[in-house]
Motif scaffolding. Structure first.
Motif, PDB file in Angstrom:
ATOM      1  N   LEU A  95       1.052  -0.987  -0.006  1.00 43.49           N
ATOM      2  CA  LEU A  95       0.003  -0.180   0.028  1.00 43.49           C
ATOM      3  C   LEU A  95       0.847   1.055  -0.055  1.00 43.49           C
ATOM      4  CD1 LEU A  95      -2.547   1.115  -0.245  1.00 43.49           C
ATOM      5  CD2 LEU A  95      -2.622   1.052   2.599  1.00 43.49           C
ATOM      6  N   MET A 148       2.880   1.811  -3.583  1.00 45.29           N
ATOM      7  CA  MET A 148       1.251   1.801  -4.397  1.00 45.29           C
ATOM      8  C   MET A 148       0.524   3.753  -4.301  1.00 45.29           C
ATOM      9  SD  MET A 148      -1.781  -0.182  -4.801  1.00 45.29           S
ATOM     10  CE  MET A 148      -2.931   0.430  -3.932  1.00 45.29           C
ATOM     11  N   THR A 149       0.969   3.780  -3.614  1.00 43.67           N
ATOM     12  CA  THR A 149       0.251   4.984  -3.149  1.00 43.67           C
ATOM     13  C   THR A 149       1.878   6.205  -3.113  1.00 43.67           C
ATOM     14  OG1 THR A 149       0.589   4.868  -0.582  1.00 43.67           O
ATOM     15  CG2 THR A 149      -1.814   4.565  -1.800  1.00 43.67           C
ATOM     16  N   GLY A 150       2.409   5.983  -3.332  1.00 45.76           N
ATOM     17  CA  GLY A 150       4.133   6.378  -3.739  1.00 45.76           C
ATOM     18  C   GLY A 150       5.309   6.664  -2.865  1.00 45.76           C
ATOM     19  N   ASP A 168       4.558   7.248   0.968  1.00 44.08           N
ATOM     20  CA  ASP A 168       4.908   8.653   1.610  1.00 44.08           C
ATOM     21  C   ASP A 168       4.512   8.164   2.724  1.00 44.08           C
ATOM     22  OD1 ASP A 168       3.184  11.702   1.450  1.00 44.08           O
ATOM     23  OD2 ASP A 168       3.998  10.520   3.176  1.00 44.08           O
ATOM     24  N   GLU A 189      -2.113   8.385   7.445  1.00 40.74           N
ATOM     25  CA  GLU A 189      -3.731   9.736   7.380  1.00 40.74           C
ATOM     26  C   GLU A 189      -4.724   8.466   7.414  1.00 40.74           C
ATOM     27  OE1 GLU A 189      -2.366  13.056   5.226  1.00 40.74           O
ATOM     28  OE2 GLU A 189      -4.453  12.659   4.507  1.00 40.74           O
ATOM     29  N   LEU A 190      -4.091   7.260   5.984  1.00 39.10           N
ATOM     30  CA  LEU A 190      -4.796   6.315   5.478  1.00 39.10           C
ATOM     31  C   LEU A 190      -5.054   5.312   6.563  1.00 39.10           C
ATOM     32  CD1 LEU A 190      -6.491   5.885   2.253  1.00 39.10           C
ATOM     33  CD2 LEU A 190      -4.400   4.264   2.192  1.00 39.10           C
ATOM     34  N   PHE A 212       1.614   9.859   4.314  1.00 38.50           N
ATOM     35  CA  PHE A 212      -0.036   9.211   3.812  1.00 38.50           C
ATOM     36  C   PHE A 212      -0.559   8.120   4.406  1.00 38.50           C
ATOM     37  CE2 PHE A 212      -3.699   8.870   0.840  1.00 38.50           C
ATOM     38  CZ  PHE A 212      -3.304   8.144   0.031  1.00 38.50           C
TER      39      PHE A 212
END
Lengths: 1032, 120
Positions: B16, B19-21, B23, B29-30, B26
């Motif tokens: 994850l 996949m989300t870069g 970070d 946050e997720l 983030f």
């Protein structure tokens, strides 16, 4: 009719008389009016002029009278002043004077007086009076000695000369004018001695006034009247006062003019003038007749001339009217002649005026009539001819029909309208059929007596009953005992002839000898009963139907099977019995159609029982054809409920298995995608050599595994019948090249040669599922590469146009190990490979070819293999199919889904994206993925918000979660598509469900693409690339 | 699914993250979002189970299932899948126990996530 009307009638009728009458009346009135007016005007003018004339005359006469009287006065004065007269008178009167002197004086005076009287006719008498008034000397001696002292003239005359006008003299008793003057002595210079007077002669007045008739015409007169109304005139005349309006005015001392009646009773116009000095009035009168005679003359002339002109004109009109009416009368006369039938009559009148037009039209009409009558007569003649010929034909026809009736092998009859069967006519053949003389049939009740005793009663009853029935035709079959003892079966067809009120007139009909037929029919009935009994006792449900599928036989087994009794079933349509649903009816009709066309139809289906429950049956249906005529159907129903139940169970199990397999595959595929995706991402990072090798290994293994899983998924879908082709325009050449391009790296790796050859005519864009064709080719190519160690792989594509379609053959030939004959047999079976050892050596599921062949068949094509089974000679696989050319405009619409290698969006970054997703975490995730691609998106938390957002601004792409609260993605899509069909955002579904049906539902709702959750960056990038391409 | 010992598969989280870069901020946050939503979803699921509302069960179970799978909370995803299936087939009479089990598992997931997040 009143008398006046009768008298006037002809005049009223005659236009001419009326015309003349009206004209005459009118002109007479005109003439009268004009005459009257002229007369009145003339009279008025004349009156004025007559008055003027009479006044002028009266004036002249009065003046003349004055002049005359003045003259007489001067004469008397002259006497008085004559020398010596005064002295003589003094002497004569002086009685004291010398007598001789007196005598001499007397003689002188007398002589003087006599001389004066004789010399002048104007004085009647000259008198000398003494101062006392006594007449001392007179030319009329008898007057001497009389006193005139009381007379006015004397009194006045004593002092000066004066005239006593028109008074009645006391001496003569007549009207008199007297002039008197005093007489002086000494030649008039001395003293007054006497009075001298003269009584003037009225003859002279008469002459001036009455006798001078100048200007008085024939009837006019002038006269003097005294103030007492008595006329003053010398001769004649009465002493009586006159009576007239003028005289009365004179008596009253007035002057004037007037019209009145004169004393003689004549109507006159007159002028009267009172003359004060003469104490008299002068009247001048003219009879009105004379005065106005010219006016009367004028009026009369006008009347005469006017009336004469009117009469002349009337005569003219009479003539003209005659000219006008004559042609009309002539027309009328002609019309009467035409009416009386003389069609040759013509008016013969010709002119250009209105009457002429009328006459011409009338003649034309008569001519037309003449022609019509002629045509009519001709037609009557023709019709008469036709009638005659028709009657002749009728006679011939009657003869024809009579001979027909007599020659027909029928007993044709006409019977009395009762049940006695007594003929009024029987055709000659009757005698032959029944072996009785024809005359017998005319006997009452004869025919009834020869009817077979068993049939007689019902037949007589029926015939009697028929008379009251409305039926048109009756048909009976019965027996008659013939004269020679035979029993004759007859078919008796009859009908009742009725009059207009429906009362029976005759019974007509014919009898046909059906003895032979009846006997053979009985035989047929026996056989029929036999076969019917066979059906009856059959343990199998047997149903026969006519051509309209109406049941004609329904055996007890059918009753047991379906519940309908034969009574309920027979005559009904099979549709209403055991096919009580539209679907079954269609199937039933198809079945009977097949039976008709192929002579036999077999079907396993279900039918519905009387109680509504379904029943699984096996049906065998054959058409019933007798002598080439298709009469109906024969159907056998076999109860297979149990059989079917078992089979359905098996099918369900199979389907469950397929569904499970599909589900499983999906469950596996999702993490596999992750594995491949991750390894792809991993390869995009900085790795050392070992790591790269491992990652590539993961990637390759993952791909291999995914291929196997996809195979299984495809196969299970095919097996479950859920596989659907996506038919779109595609370029076959490109599709082949794609597949070859994909396999090329493997070919190179193994050191093989690869050849691609296109043959035949180049095909245009075709309609088909390019993805599946590529799948088949990939399978064939990968097999070829897999089983070939050395040599080459050749691909040959041949396209040929056939009847507007295109036949395509794609052959893949290798130089590999080949396939043995035994292997060929198992080649296309699922889960099998040519050799068990193959699996160990080459791997693979063995599903590839099975799937490929199924796909080929699904496309209506074939996939065949050919191999000599000799290693090195390899094998050939050929895919063949037929495709329609794509419509020209559709060619460019759908690009093939590009292969996106990197999880980066390759577009220009200007896509406006709406993310419709309720799950906050998924929102975040998706936004992040988009951000990593350099994209942003607006967010809607449910379908309603999504629809609202689309209303507010326009989007190129909508990423639509399917399952959302309030309004799900499908509905939102339908809303968006319905609301703004012009701006068309590219909608990509996002769903966790991965079954084929979901995809269909999404596309059906109007979505363009489809992504499975969890969303892989690569898949998202690819989908967006497609969206971008579509957007461009 | 076989790893009962761990409530959260760290590999999933790693994936994850990548996949989300990559970070971590983030990802944090997720994870926070996930935990927050999961509490709400479990509440909804419990309410649906008690009310025996099959329909009410499907949505929160489906969401929590998906989110948990993404987070690598495989056991919880499994439990939610079962509850979702019960909801879809209309058999939620005995779902209360299932929801309780899911809630218990969630406590483990929460602890694990916090533990995993702490060092990284």
């Amino acid at each position: 009719m009143p008398l006046t009307d009768r008298v006037l009638a002809p005049f009223r009728r005659s236009l001419r008389t009326r015309l003349v009458g009206y004209f005459l009346g009118l002109s007479t009135i005109t003439v009268l009016v004009v005459g009257t007016i002229v007369y009145a005007r003339a009279t008025s003018d004349l009156t004025a002029s007559v008055y003027d004339r009479l006044e002028a005359i009266a004036g002249l006469k009065a003046e003349a009278l004055d002049r005359w009287i003045d003259e007489q006065s001067r004469n008397i004065v002259f006497v008085g002043v004559m020398p010596g007269v005064g002295d003589d008178v003094r002497v004569y009167l002086d009685e004291s004077a010398d007598a001789a002197d007196r005598e001499a004086a007397e003689a002188s005076l007398r002589h003087l007086l006599a001389t004066i009287v004789s010399q002048t006719a104007d004085a009647e008498e000259i008198l000398i009076l003494d101062l006392d008034g006594t007449i001392r000397m007179s030319t009329l001696a008898d007057h001497e000695g009389q006193s005139q002292a009381d007379e006015g003239w004397f009194t006045t005359g004593s002092s000066h000369t004066n005239v006593q006008n028109a008074y009645r003299s006391t001496l003569t008793g007549r009207p008199t004018i007297t002039v008197a003057t005093p007489l002086f002595d000494q030649d008039g210079k001395g003293r007054r001695v006497a009075i001298v007077a003269a009584n003037l002669s009225l003859q002279r007045v008469d002459r001036i006034v009455v006798l001078d008739r100048a200007g008085l015409g024939a009837t006019g007169r002038a006269y003097l009247v005294g103030s007492d109304g008595v006329p003053i005139q010398g001769t004649g005349g009465s002493a009586e006062a006159l009576r007239s309006a003028a005289v009365e005015a004179i008596v009253a001392g007035q002057s004037g003019r007037d019209m009145y009646t004169d004393p003689n009773g004549t109507a006159v116009i007159g002028v009267y003038t009172w003359i004060e000095e003469r104490n008299a009035g002068l009247i001048a009168e003219l009879s009105q007749d004379e005065a106005f005679s010219s006016a009367q003359q004028l009026a009369l002339t006008i009347g005469v001339v006017g009336l004469a002109s009117a009469l002349l004109l009337a005569a003219g009109i009479w003539v003209v009217a005659r000219r006008v009416t004559r042609p009309i009368l002539s027309l009328a006369a002609t019309a009467s002649r035409v009416r009386a039938g003389d069609l040759e009559a013509t008016s013969g009148f010709r002119s250009d005026d209105e009457v002429g037009v009328l006459a011409t039209a009338f003649d034309d009409m008569t001519g037309e009539l003449r022609e019509n009558v002629a045509t009519l007569e001709r037609r009557v003649e023709e019709r008469t001819g036709e009638l005659t010929s028709a009657l002749k034909k009728l006679g011939e026809a009657e003869e024809l029909y009579r001979s027909l009736v007599e020659e027909l092998p029928l007993a044709i009859y006409t019977d009395k309208p009762d049940n006695s069967n007594t003929s009024t006519y029987a055709s000659p053949r009757t005698a032959e059929i029944f072996s009785y003389p024809i005359a017998r049939f005319y006997e009452p009740d004869f025919f009834n007596s020869i009817i077979h005793p068993d049939d007689r009663e019902w037949l007589i009853d029926s015939v009697g009953g028929n008379l009251d029935r409305a039926d048109q035709r009756f048909s009976y079959e019965y027996r008659v005992i013939a004269g020679d003892g035979r029993t004759v079966w007859v078919r008796d067809e009859s009908w009742i002839v009725r009059d207009a009120d429906g009362k029976p007139l005759h019974i007509q009909g014919f009898m046909l000898d059906i003895t032979e037929q009846t006997l053979s029919a009985a035989e047929i009935r026996r056989q029929k009963a036999y076969f019917e009994a066979l059906v009856e006792v059959s343990p199998v449900a047997v149903v026969t139907m006519d051509r309209d599928e109406r049941v004609s036989a329904w055996n007890p087994a059918a009753m047991t099977l379906f519940g309908f009794t034969p009574g309920e079933a027979i005559g009904k349509s099979i549709d209403d019995l055991i096919l009580r649903s539209d679907e079954l009816r269609q199937e039933g009709h198809k079945l009977s159609q097949t039976a008709t066309e192929e002579g036999r139809a077999h079907l396993i289906s279900r039918r519905i029982r009387k109680d509504g429950s379904p029943l699984d049956v096996e049906i065998l249906m054959v058409p019933l054809v007798v002598d080439g005529e298709h009469l109906g159907y024969y159907a056998i129903y076999h109860d297979i409920t149990e059989l079917q139940a078992a089979r359905r169970d098996a099918d369900a199990a199979n389907q469950a298995k397929s569904a499970f397999l599909a589900g499983m595959s999906h469950e596996i595929r999702t993490p596999m995608n992750a594995v491949i995706g991750m390894s792809g991402l991993l390869l995009g990072t900085e790795l050392d050599e070992d790591q790269r090798d491992f990652a590539e290994s993961i990637s390759v293994s993952g791909e291999a595994l995914l291929t196997i899983i996809n195979d299984i998924l495809d196969f299970s879908k095919v097996e479950a019948g859920r596989f659907e082709l996506e038919v779109r325009p595609f370029d076959l050449k490109r599709t082949v090249e794609d597949a070859v391009g994909l396999i090329r790296p493997n070919v190179m790796k193994k050191g093989l040669e690869l050849g691609v050859t296109f043959e035949g005519q180049p095909a245009p864009m075709l309609l088909g599922d390019a993805g599946r064709i590529r799948q088949i080719l990939l399978n064939l190519l990968s097999n070829a590469v897999k089983f070939t160690e050395t040599g080459r792989v050749d691909v040959t594509i041949e396209t040929t146009p056939v009847d507007g379609r295109w036949e395509a053959r794609v052959a893949v030939r290798d130089t590999g190990i080949g396939i043995t004959a035994e292997g060929m047999g198992r080649l296309f079976q699922s889960f099998s490979q040519a050799d068990a050892s193959i699996a160990r050596r080459y791997g693979g599921t063995g599903l590839g070819l099975a799937i490929s062949r199924r796909l080929a068949e699904l496309m209506g094509g074939t996939l065949v293999a050919d191999s000599a089974g000799i290693p090195g000679q390899g094998s050939t696989f050929e895919l063949a199919f037929v495709a329609d050319p794509a419509p020209a405009e559709g060619a460019a619409v759908v690009g093939e889904r590009g292969r996106v290698d990197a999880p980066a969006f390759a577009g220009n970054g200007e896509l406006r994206i709406l993310l419709a997703e309720d799950n906050p975490m998924n929102q975040k995730l998706a936004l992040r993925l988009l951000k990593n691609m350099g994209l942003t998106a607006d967010v809607a938390a449910n379908g309603l918000e999504a629809v609202g957002a689309v209303g507010l601004s326009s989007y190129d792409v909508i990423l639509m979660d399917v399952q959302m609260p309030d309004m799900d993605g499908l509905e939102a899509t339908r809303e968006i598509r319905g609301a703004a069909p012009s701006t068309r955002p590219w909608i990509i579904a996002m769903t966790a469900n991965a079954m084929e049906g979901d995809r269909e539902a999404c596309l059906a709702a109007g979505m363009d693409d489809y992504l499975s959750k969890p969303i892989r960056p690569e898949a998202l990038a690819a989908a967006l690339a497609v969206a971008n391409a579509a957007h461009q | 699914m076989t790893d009962d010992a761990r409530a959260v598969n760290p590999a999933a989280l790693e994936r994850l993250l990548e996949m989300t870069g990559g970070d971590p901020g983030f990802l944090g946050e997720l994870v926070a979002t996930y935990l927050e939503d999961a509490g709400v979803q479990l509440g909804e699921m419990l309410a649906a189970a008690e009310a025996r509302s099959a329909e009410g069960m499907v949505r929160p179970a489906h969401s929590l299932k998906g989110n948990s799978a993404t987070m690598g909370a495989e056991r919880l995803a499994e439990l939610c899948l079962q509850l979702e299936s019960h909801g879809r087939s209309g058999t939620v009479d005995d779902a209360v126990d299932g929801v309780r089990a899911a809630a218990a598992e969630f406590e483990r997931v929460k602890a694990e996530l916090k533990r995993l997040r702490a060092p990284g």
